[in-house]
Each structure stands twice: as C-alpha cells, then as structure tokens.
Design a protein around this motif. Structure first.
Motif, PDB file in Angstrom:
ATOM      1  N   ASN A   1      34.573 -26.064  69.890  1.00  0.00           N
ATOM      2  CA  ASN A   1      35.642 -26.158  70.664  1.00  0.00           C
ATOM      3  C   ASN A   1      35.925 -24.597  71.232  1.00  0.00           C
ATOM      4  OD1 ASN A   1      39.008 -25.960  70.641  1.00  0.00           O
ATOM      5  ND2 ASN A   1      38.357 -28.118  71.209  1.00  0.00           N
ATOM      6  N   LEU A   2      35.968 -23.628  70.193  1.00  0.00           N
ATOM      7  CA  LEU A   2      36.118 -22.192  70.371  1.00  0.00           C
ATOM      8  C   LEU A   2      35.388 -21.635  71.495  1.00  0.00           C
ATOM      9  CD1 LEU A   2      37.636 -19.619  69.402  1.00  0.00           C
ATOM     10  CD2 LEU A   2      36.014 -19.536  67.685  1.00  0.00           C
ATOM     11  N   LYS A   3      34.121 -22.074  71.147  1.00  0.00           N
ATOM     12  CA  LYS A   3      32.994 -21.787  72.075  1.00  0.00           C
ATOM     13  C   LYS A   3      33.147 -22.220  73.685  1.00  0.00           C
ATOM     14  CE  LYS A   3      28.746 -21.538  70.916  1.00  0.00           C
ATOM     15  NZ  LYS A   3      27.337 -22.219  70.505  1.00  0.00           N
ATOM     16  N   ASN A   4      33.720 -23.282  73.941  1.00  0.00           N
ATOM     17  CA  ASN A   4      33.915 -23.775  75.202  1.00  0.00           C
ATOM     18  C   ASN A   4      35.224 -23.075  75.575  1.00  0.00           C
ATOM     19  OD1 ASN A   4      31.887 -25.620  75.411  1.00  0.00           O
ATOM     20  ND2 ASN A   4      33.207 -27.236  74.255  1.00  0.00           N
ATOM     21  N   HIS A   5      36.365 -22.674  74.813  1.00  0.00           N
ATOM     22  CA  HIS A   5      37.450 -22.132  75.410  1.00  0.00           C
ATOM     23  C   HIS A   5      37.240 -20.633  75.585  1.00  0.00           C
ATOM     24  CE1 HIS A   5      41.565 -21.197  75.740  1.00  0.00           C
ATOM     25  NE2 HIS A   5      41.538 -20.254  74.647  1.00  0.00           N
ATOM     26  N   LEU A   6      36.333 -20.021  74.940  1.00  0.00           N
ATOM     27  CA  LEU A   6      35.677 -18.560  75.243  1.00  0.00           C
ATOM     28  C   LEU A   6      35.098 -18.409  76.497  1.00  0.00           C
ATOM     29  CD1 LEU A   6      34.751 -17.324  71.901  1.00  0.00           C
ATOM     30  CD2 LEU A   6      36.827 -16.677  72.842  1.00  0.00           C
ATOM     31  N   ILE A   7      34.167 -19.663  76.713  1.00  0.00           N
ATOM     32  CA  ILE A   7      33.387 -19.654  78.361  1.00  0.00           C
ATOM     33  C   ILE A   7      34.435 -19.679  79.234  1.00  0.00           C
ATOM     34  CG2 ILE A   7      31.846 -21.095  79.429  1.00  0.00           C
ATOM     35  CD1 ILE A   7      30.550 -21.756  76.704  1.00  0.00           C
ATOM     36  N   SER A   8      35.555 -20.235  79.115  1.00  0.00           N
ATOM     37  CA  SER A   8      36.531 -20.269  80.161  1.00  0.00           C
ATOM     38  C   SER A   8      37.234 -19.013  80.705  1.00  0.00           C
ATOM     39  CB  SER A   8      37.690 -21.219  79.884  1.00  0.00           C
ATOM     40  OG  SER A   8      38.611 -20.971  78.834  1.00  0.00           O
ATOM     41  N   TYR A   9      37.170 -18.004  79.664  1.00  0.00           N
ATOM     42  CA  TYR A   9      37.520 -16.752  80.166  1.00  0.00           C
ATOM     43  C   TYR A   9      36.754 -16.211  81.302  1.00  0.00           C
ATOM     44  CZ  TYR A   9      40.006 -16.515  75.595  1.00  0.00           C
ATOM     45  OH  TYR A   9      40.814 -16.688  74.429  1.00  0.00           O
ATOM     46  N   PRO A  10      37.464 -15.410  82.411  1.00  0.00           N
ATOM     47  CA  PRO A  10      36.715 -14.886  83.378  1.00  0.00           C
ATOM     48  C   PRO A  10      36.105 -13.853  83.327  1.00  0.00           C
ATOM     49  CG  PRO A  10      39.185 -14.040  83.104  1.00  0.00           C
ATOM     50  CD  PRO A  10      38.923 -15.010  82.087  1.00  0.00           C
ATOM     51  N   GLU A  11      35.891 -13.083  82.090  1.00  0.00           N
ATOM     52  CA  GLU A  11      34.960 -11.894  81.847  1.00  0.00           C
ATOM     53  C   GLU A  11      33.548 -12.232  81.485  1.00  0.00           C
ATOM     54  OE1 GLU A  11      39.254 -10.862  80.683  1.00  0.00           O
ATOM     55  OE2 GLU A  11      37.920 -12.584  79.896  1.00  0.00           O
ATOM     56  N   LYS A  12      32.699 -11.460  81.754  1.00  0.00           N
ATOM     57  CA  LYS A  12      31.304 -11.742  81.662  1.00  0.00           C
ATOM     58  C   LYS A  12      30.717 -10.935  80.181  1.00  0.00           C
ATOM     59  CE  LYS A  12      30.755 -14.244  85.241  1.00  0.00           C
ATOM     60  NZ  LYS A  12      30.468 -15.506  85.378  1.00  0.00           N
ATOM     61  N   GLU A  13      31.303  -9.738  80.147  1.00  0.00           N
ATOM     62  CA  GLU A  13      31.052  -8.952  78.913  1.00  0.00           C
ATOM     63  C   GLU A  13      31.655  -9.722  77.744  1.00  0.00           C
ATOM     64  OE1 GLU A  13      31.375  -4.926  79.321  1.00  0.00           O
ATOM     65  OE2 GLU A  13      30.860  -4.914  81.550  1.00  0.00           O
ATOM     66  N   TYR A  14      30.689  -9.808  76.560  1.00  0.00           N
ATOM     67  CA  TYR A  14      31.409 -10.344  75.675  1.00  0.00           C
ATOM     68  C   TYR A  14      32.343  -9.351  74.836  1.00  0.00           C
ATOM     69  CZ  TYR A  14      27.868 -13.775  76.224  1.00  0.00           C
ATOM     70  OH  TYR A  14      26.898 -14.608  77.021  1.00  0.00           O
ATOM     71  N   ASN A  15      32.403  -8.166  75.011  1.00  0.00           N
ATOM     72  CA  ASN A  15      33.394  -7.396  74.253  1.00  0.00           C
ATOM     73  C   ASN A  15      34.843  -7.479  74.850  1.00  0.00           C
ATOM     74  OD1 ASN A  15      30.651  -6.258  73.353  1.00  0.00           O
ATOM     75  ND2 ASN A  15      31.983  -4.491  72.533  1.00  0.00           N
ATOM     76  N   GLN A  16      34.563  -7.757  76.250  1.00  0.00           N
ATOM     77  CA  GLN A  16      35.828  -7.730  76.963  1.00  0.00           C
ATOM     78  C   GLN A  16      36.487  -9.014  77.075  1.00  0.00           C
ATOM     79  OE1 GLN A  16      37.502  -5.387  78.287  1.00  0.00           O
ATOM     80  NE2 GLN A  16      35.775  -3.885  77.647  1.00  0.00           N
TER      81      GLN A  16
END
Length: 613
Positions: free
Chosen positions: A411-426
């Motif tokens: 669930n956390l993974k899918n939520h983070l994927i929805s963020y617009p950033e491509k860089e994981y640090n951002q």
C-alpha cells in the motif's frame, strides 16, 4: 472547529433534516465564545459555519454568485479580495480541463490560507476550492448522490451515523502517527488534497472532485543562481509574506511563538525589520525539557526589543486529553494536549483578536530534508522512510491490526508511485512535505485555530515555490539558512541554536555538522545501537495514568477489539518499559478515538483532574 460545513443531497429534502443538521453544527461549538451561522438552506444543499470573534469568514451575494471565503487572501484588502473572488467565480465556467489550467495559475500566484465556496446562480453550479497547500484541513464524505464537506470530521459523523474506522489508516497511523494521502482514520471520510476543486452540477445531480496540481520536487528552477542571490530573493519574499499577513489583520494582537530554534527567530527578525509590532510567548513545560529554549527565547526577545511572556505549565491532565480528542478527533495525537493550557493562558492575557504567529514550515523549505544517501529504487525508498519515520515496527503493527506486513508495504509502495517525482530522493522530500508536513503539522496548526488564528509566513505560496526550486546543495549544512537569517538580523544568528547548543555561525557548529554527517552515513544497525547506548528511550511506568486509562478502555469498549488485538495491547501494557512514550501515546490516541466514536463516551473523563505523566 471554526469553519464551513456543507451538505449536498440529491435524494432527500435537506429541509426535512434541519434539526439533525443544526445538532451536527452544534457539536462543533467547543467553547462558549463560538457561534454558528446558516448561510444557505435549500432543498438539496446547505451551507453553514461556526466561528468566533475575529475568525475570518466573509461572503458576497450578488445577482450572479454567492461566494463565501473562510480564511484570507494575503496582500489584498477587502476591495481587492472582492475583485479577486469575482474574477475567480467567472473563471470556473467551462470544461474542467480549461478550468484546471486557469485555476492552477491563479492558485500558484495567490498567497493565502483559504477555502472558497462559489454558487453560480445562473448555471446552478457549486464549486469548492482550497488553496495550493491545503492550509485549512477539509474533510469530505462522498456517497450515492450525496456529499458532505466540513472542516471537522465530527460534523460528518453526526450526519452519516454508523461510522467505521479505516483499518489501513489505523496501521499507517501506528507506523507514522498520521494516515497517508486522502485517508483519515475513518472509512469513507477523506481529507481534501491541496489545490483541489469540488464541482457540483445541481441540474444534472453530478459531483466531481478534481486535483488541480501537485508540486514536483525533481525540478530545481533556480539551481544555476548563486546562493547569495537565492538567499536575498527569499528574504524579499519573506518580507512580503510577513507584511501581507500583518496588513490582513491590522487590528489584531501579534503574538510570536518564540523558541530556541531558527524558524521562530527568523519570523521575529523579519517582523522587527519591517517595524511590525509584536509580543513573544513561550512556555516552560512541567518536566523542564524546554529550559534551553526559554533561555534563548529571552535573549532573542532582548534583541528584538519585545515583551516575552514565559508561561510555566503544569502536567497535562485528563481534561486536556479529552478536549484535544474532541476538537481534533485523533488527527492530532493526544500527547500534544500539554499545549492547551498554554493557549488558555495566551487567551487570558491577550483576550480576543489574537494572531498566533509561528515559524512552522521553516524546517521544511530552508533545510536539505532529503535522504543522507542516494536512493536507487523504490525498495530503498520505502526502507529509508520507515527507518527514519516509524513509531511502531511493521511486525508489531501487523500483530496489532491483523494487516499483513507485505500488505502494508504494498500500500505504501503504490502511494509513493503516485508521486510525480522520478528521482527517489525527491520522492522522499515529497513524502516529508505532503505527508508529515500536511498531515502532522497542519493538523497541529488547526488545533491552534480552535483558540485563535494561527499563521506562518513560511507557507506563503510564493516563498514555498521559490525555496523548493533552490538546489539541495545550497540548503545542506544550513548554508542557505545562515545567509537567509544573517541577511535579516546578524545578531539573531549569533545566538545559540537550541538543537545544537551553539550558534549556526560558529566554527564549532560546522564541526558538529561534519560529525553528524559521518554518523548519518553509518549502517542503520550501528546507528541504532549507538543511539540506545547514548540515550535510553523514556518509557511509561506500569502504574502510569495513561497505562491505567488504556486498561480501562479495553474493559469499557469492546469495539476496540474490532480493530486492534486486545491480547497484543495487553502485552504492551504489561511491558511498558520496552516501549517509548511516543509508542504508548500513539496507541492511546487510536484507542481513545475508537471509544469516543463507537461507544459515545470516553474513559478519559474518569481521569479528568489527574495528571497524565
């Protein structure tokens, strides 16, 4: 909670439910100085509000529109605000994509903390819009041909009845102390995302909710500018933000919440620089952990040449926990109840029409809040987020809630994927601002607004937009912050920074930063061991009030067992010494909220005058 409450129902005549609606509004009147107001009462839609003297709520009624604004558009007087709102109302006509484009530009150029309601009388359309950062938390329930929107969850609960809790949200709360994304603790009751428009077509019985934009922190527009130019421009924007807020509340008492940190002193430096009158207030908590803050606040008050009220607090009592439970419904965790007597005292000293000014947000936009290492994939991002932000462990949460560890991670993974950033640090930066900032800190600010207006110049949209486009390299090691503060008041920057016990301008401070940088790059297991040896976590004793109250809650409310394992809670209560105070307090917030809503009573009331220590 002061603020608007709205209902739209295409199936039932709301005028037949008037008593229930008014009772629901009455449930939001938490203090004697509150009042309610009915703004619209029609067959299929209702608009009301609760407020106190000085709380910003105004409306415009003309032949074309009825407009209501909660909050303020900063930098605009009453005449200019009316012009802006009428302009906004006229831009809302047309296809949603065109509306979103025009609204996106308007929001990014409009500094304010607001929720705006627009009824177009010509086309029978209603639009509700919040500001670009969602500064005023707004909750909604969307059912079959029905929508309820309110600044307080309790209003929605009264109207829909039979409310249930969101199991995943509870698990996330136990993990981070706040649910993620749109979730609240309650099933089907969501929090409106920042920069969102709710559109209701009364003629077609249509309800749409559209997010207008999200910030993408990958892009750093001002990366090519040198640090001096960026710092100078940020100071200019900060000056403007402070002056605009002062102009919006000219006949109010400006009270700065002053501590030993950098953020509140930055605000004080800016207020002094712009000849804006203000007083300071700070507190000494009952266990005296804030002694250093008080000492530094006094030094800063001398530099700013202001009066400083130091308020000595007693331990929080059951009544403080109960009050916070009722006003924030578990969305501000109950350990913060210690601050309520501080607010009571401020009101006693300064009476009404108070502007409580804080440095909230400074720690998000002028610091490098990214990870200490380069994250290469989603799994590394998730591990880093959990390691640096968790309350309970994933294994413990799984036992408590019955939600499997992999389900919570997915669930956390899918939520983070929805963020617009491509860089994981951002993406991590996005998490800290949109989740911890907007869910944890904004709910805390909203708690303040139950007593008086709470504002901060750090959340000026122009300041945020510029600061987040400055490169992280300039923010690292306080480089940008040093220049920013030194530009406004060099003397304030020479006073000790409470978190480090030294000024940020000293050579010793740079050495300390180097040591911390080396420590942060160590493997997680080694860092955890060092922390345990250096400072043992503070725990509650077996006979602490909070432990006793938790035990009583389990006996008094069987509904707690529907969401949390009673056996596991008992295990925790029998071994409180192996858990941090924060762990117990987070669990207590959840159990207290479940009991309050499902059982319509609170065991905390039995401990009203007893210290929670």
């Amino acid at each position: 909670m002061p603020g608007i409450s709205f209902i739209c129902d295409f199936k039932e005549d709301l005028r037949n439910k008037e008593n229930l609606i008014l009772q629901s509004l009455d449930s939001l009147i938490h203090f004697e100085h509150y009042k309610k107001d009915i703004l619209i009462n029609e067959k299929s839609y209702f608009l009301g509000c609760t407020l106190y003297d000085g709380y910003p709520m105004s409306h415009i009624d003309n032949n074309e529109h009825f407009l209501c604004i909660e909050g303020k558009l900063y930098g605009k007087d009453e005449r200019r605000t009316r012009i802006e709102l009428n302009y906004l109302a006229n831009t809302l006509n047309g296809p949603i994509q065109e509306v979103k484009e025009g609204l996106s530009e308007w929001l990014l150029n409009t500094d304010g903390d607001f929720v705006i309601f627009v009824l177009n009388k010509r086309n029978n359309e209603i639009n509700i819009i919040n500001d670009a950062l969602g500064r005023l938390p707004l909750y909604y329930y969307k059912g079959n041909k029905k929508l309820i929107v309110s600044r307080e969850v309790r209003f929605i609960k009264h109207l829909i009845g039979g409310i249930k809790f969101d199991r995943m949200a509870i698990a996330q709360y136990l993990l981070f102390c706040y649910p993620l994304g749109k979730r609240t603790l309650f099933e089907n009751v969501n929090r409106l995302e920042p920069a969102t428009i709710i559109r209701i077509k009364l003629c077609d019985s249509q309800i749409e909710i559209n997010n207008i934009f999200q910030f993408n922190f990958d892009k750093k527009k001002y990366a090519s500018r040198n640090i001096e130019d960026n710092a100078n421009h940020l100071v200019d924007l900060f000056n403007e933000a402070c002056k605009d807020r002062n102009d919006s509340f000219k006949d109010y008492n400006n009270i700065l919440s002053l501590s030993g940190g950098l953020d509140s002193r930055s605000v004080g430096a800016c207020l002094q620089k712009n000849d804006i009158p203000f007083c300071g207030a700070t507190f000494l908590d009952f266990n005296k952990t804030s002694e250093t803050d008080v000492k530094i606040a006094k030094q800063l008050a001398d530099i700013f040449n202001i009066d400083l009220n130091v308020i000595v607090l007693s331990p929080p009592k059951g009544k403080d926990n109960f009050k916070l439970l009722r006003i924030k419904n578990g969305l501000n965790y109950l350990s913060m109840s210690f601050i309520l007597p501080f607010f009571d005292k401020i009101k006693e000293i300064y009476r009404s029409r108070i502007i409580y000014i804080t440095g909230d947000g400074g720690d998000k936009f002028l610091h490098d809040i990214g990870p200490f290492k380069k994250l290469s994939n989603l799994d590394e991002l998730i591990n880093y987020i959990i390691l640096n932000n968790q309350i309970f462990s994933l294994d413990r949460i799984s036992v408590l809630t019955g939600i499997q560890k992999n389900e919570l991670i997915d669930n956390l993974k899918n939520h983070l994927i929805s963020y617009p950033e491509k860089e994981y640090n951002q993406k991590y930066v996005h998490f800290i601002i949109y989740e911890r900032g907007f869910k944890w800190l904004f709910e805390g600010e909203d708690r303040n607004r139950f007593y008086f207006l709470s504002i901060t110049p750090f959340y000026s949209i122009q300041f945020v937009n510029y600061a987040m486009n400055c490169p992280d390299s300039q923010k690292s090691n306080y480089r940008l912050y040093r220049k920013f503060l030194n530009n406004m008041n060099p003397e304030a920057s020479k006073i000790d920074y409470a978190d480090y016990g030294m000024p940020i301008t000293s050579k010793k401070f740079n050495f300390n930063l180097l040591m911390r940088s080396i420590f942060n790059k160590l493997p997680a297991t080694i860092k955890t061991t060092i922390k345990k040896v250096a400072k043992k976590p503070i725990s509650y004793k077996y006979d602490s009030t909070i432990i006793k109250c938790l035990r009583d809650q389990l006996k008094n409310c069987n509904h707690i067992g529907e969401y949390l394992s009673q056996v596991e809670i008992e295990n925790i209560l029998n071994n409180p010494d192996i858990y941090r105070k924060q762990d117990i307090e987070t669990l207590f917030t959840i159990t207290s909220t479940i009991e309050d809503y499902h059982c319509n009573e609170s065991t905390i009331e039995k401990y009203f005058e007893i210290d929670f220590i």
